[in-house]
Structures are given as structure tokens and as C-alpha cells.
Design a protein around this motif. Sequence first.
Motif, mmCIF file in Angstrom:
data_model
loop_
_atom_site.group_PDB
_atom_site.id
_atom_site.type_symbol
_atom_site.label_atom_id
_atom_site.label_comp_id
_atom_site.label_asym_id
_atom_site.label_seq_id
_atom_site.Cartn_x
_atom_site.Cartn_y
_atom_site.Cartn_z
ATOM 1 N N ASN A 218 0.741 -1.256 0.049
ATOM 2 C CA ASN A 218 -0.092 -0.032 -0.111
ATOM 3 C C ASN A 218 0.685 1.207 0.045
ATOM 4 N N PHE B 281 2.303 1.642 -3.504
ATOM 5 C CA PHE B 281 1.263 2.187 -4.400
ATOM 6 C C PHE B 281 0.837 3.454 -4.070
ATOM 7 N N TYR C 7 2.009 5.268 -7.621
ATOM 8 C CA TYR C 7 0.778 5.303 -8.726
ATOM 9 C C TYR C 7 0.728 6.401 -9.672
ATOM 10 N N TYR D 261 0.569 6.184 -13.401
ATOM 11 C CA TYR D 261 -0.668 6.762 -14.431
ATOM 12 C C TYR D 261 -0.125 7.713 -15.200
ATOM 13 N N ASP E 139 -5.817 4.401 -16.538
ATOM 14 C CA ASP E 139 -6.155 3.728 -15.241
ATOM 15 C C ASP E 139 -5.961 2.259 -15.409
ATOM 16 N N ASP E 140 -6.353 1.845 -16.807
ATOM 17 C CA ASP E 140 -6.246 0.398 -16.724
ATOM 18 C C ASP E 140 -4.881 -0.238 -16.672
ATOM 19 N N ALA F 135 -2.375 1.514 -15.547
ATOM 20 C CA ALA F 135 -1.524 1.552 -14.116
ATOM 21 C C ALA F 135 -2.059 0.416 -13.249
ATOM 22 N N SER F 136 -3.377 0.353 -13.180
ATOM 23 C CA SER F 136 -4.009 -0.758 -12.442
ATOM 24 C C SER F 136 -3.622 -2.190 -12.362
ATOM 25 N N GLU F 137 -3.190 -2.433 -14.064
ATOM 26 C CA GLU F 137 -2.797 -3.703 -14.300
ATOM 27 C C GLU F 137 -1.389 -3.807 -13.938
ATOM 28 N N PHE G 72 -0.051 -2.638 -11.233
ATOM 29 C CA PHE G 72 0.141 -2.599 -9.777
ATOM 30 C C PHE G 72 -0.595 -4.203 -9.340
ATOM 31 N N ALA G 73 -1.301 -4.563 -10.111
ATOM 32 C CA ALA G 73 -1.791 -6.157 -9.982
ATOM 33 C C ALA G 73 -0.723 -7.036 -10.241
ATOM 34 N N TRP H 212 1.552 -6.831 -7.366
ATOM 35 C CA TRP H 212 0.829 -7.561 -6.110
ATOM 36 C C TRP H 212 1.317 -9.014 -6.339
#
Length: 184
Positions: free
Chosen positions: A17, A20, A24, A28, A41-42, A44-46, A48-49, A52
Motif C-alpha cells: 500500500n 502504491f 501510482y 498513471y 487507469d487500466d 496503471a491498475s494492471e 500494480f496488480a 502484487w
Amino acid sequence: MRRGTAGDAYSGQRDFNAMFEEHYDAVYRYARRRVGPDHADDVASEAFAVAWRRAERLPPGRELPWLYACARRITLAHLRKDHRQDLIAESLGRQPGSAVHADDADRVVERAGALAALARLTEPERELVMLVTWEGLDCRQAARVVGCTHVTARARLHRARKKLTAHMNEHPAGHAPKEAAWTT
């Protein structure tokens, strides 16, 4: 990423966290400059996924270049997908890229000229210039992102800067060719 102590079941989550929160926005912005606001967003989110799922592979203290490299691979996949969709749209007689909404900043003449010059570089040269100039990485970090040696990255960056200068001088402000479709 800092590693938690074995006695604390939530330390790994807290460390993630914190990473992140710290990185982030940078990831982004990296994605936004490459795939636009609709997909940033997709990407950046991917990224970080993936981070993880592969937290044990994150190099301590060098998470941002790792995240950029991950986002780069995801971005390239998105660009390939968009290119395929444009080809399908063309074959159906529609205007390719019609779903993309250009923002007003893209219409600035200097930006269009710079982006057109940037588009004329090879992909490795372009990526290095963007990583160093836009993302603020040093040459060693950028080399890690693109997967080459520091010496190779320095040479590519030097050539890319010379080419950019030459391309910009070919098209003075107000006479830039149409901007490349992959830029935002």
C-alpha cells in the motif's frame, strides 16, 4: 518495496500500500502519455496488480523502474490491440480512431511538431527519450526498463536526441506534419 517482518501478517500488505501510494501517480502519468486518458487507469491498475502478484520479484528501492517496465509491456499490448481494432474498423469502412477523443492540448502547434518528431524515432529510442524526459529516470534506470545495458541506452539516447533536433528543425512551428496516432 520494504519487506515486512515475519511476525506481522499484514506487513506485506502495508508495504505494498505504501509503494502504491508513492508510485501510482507516476505510473498513471506514464500510461496516460502513451495510451491516453481512456486507458491510463487500466494500464496503471494492471501494472500494480502484476506487482502484487509478483511482490517477491520487486527489487527493493527500485520499484518505480520495475513498475515502468511492467507498464511498458502492458501499454504495448494495448497499442497492439488498438491497432488491430483500427484495422478492423478500416476494413468495415469506418474512420479508424473515431472513438478516440483528442484533448485541446494536443492541438498546440509546438506539441504536434515535437510529437511528430518523436514518432519518427525508432521504438527503443522513443521509449528512452520518454523515460528520461517525461518520467525523470536516469539513464541507468531507463536502461533497466527497456532491457538493455547502460552503455547501449546512453548511445541510443544520444542518437535519439540528435535525430529529434534534426526532425524539429525540418518542420518549424506551424508547419508540423500530422501527429502520430499513438500519442496523446
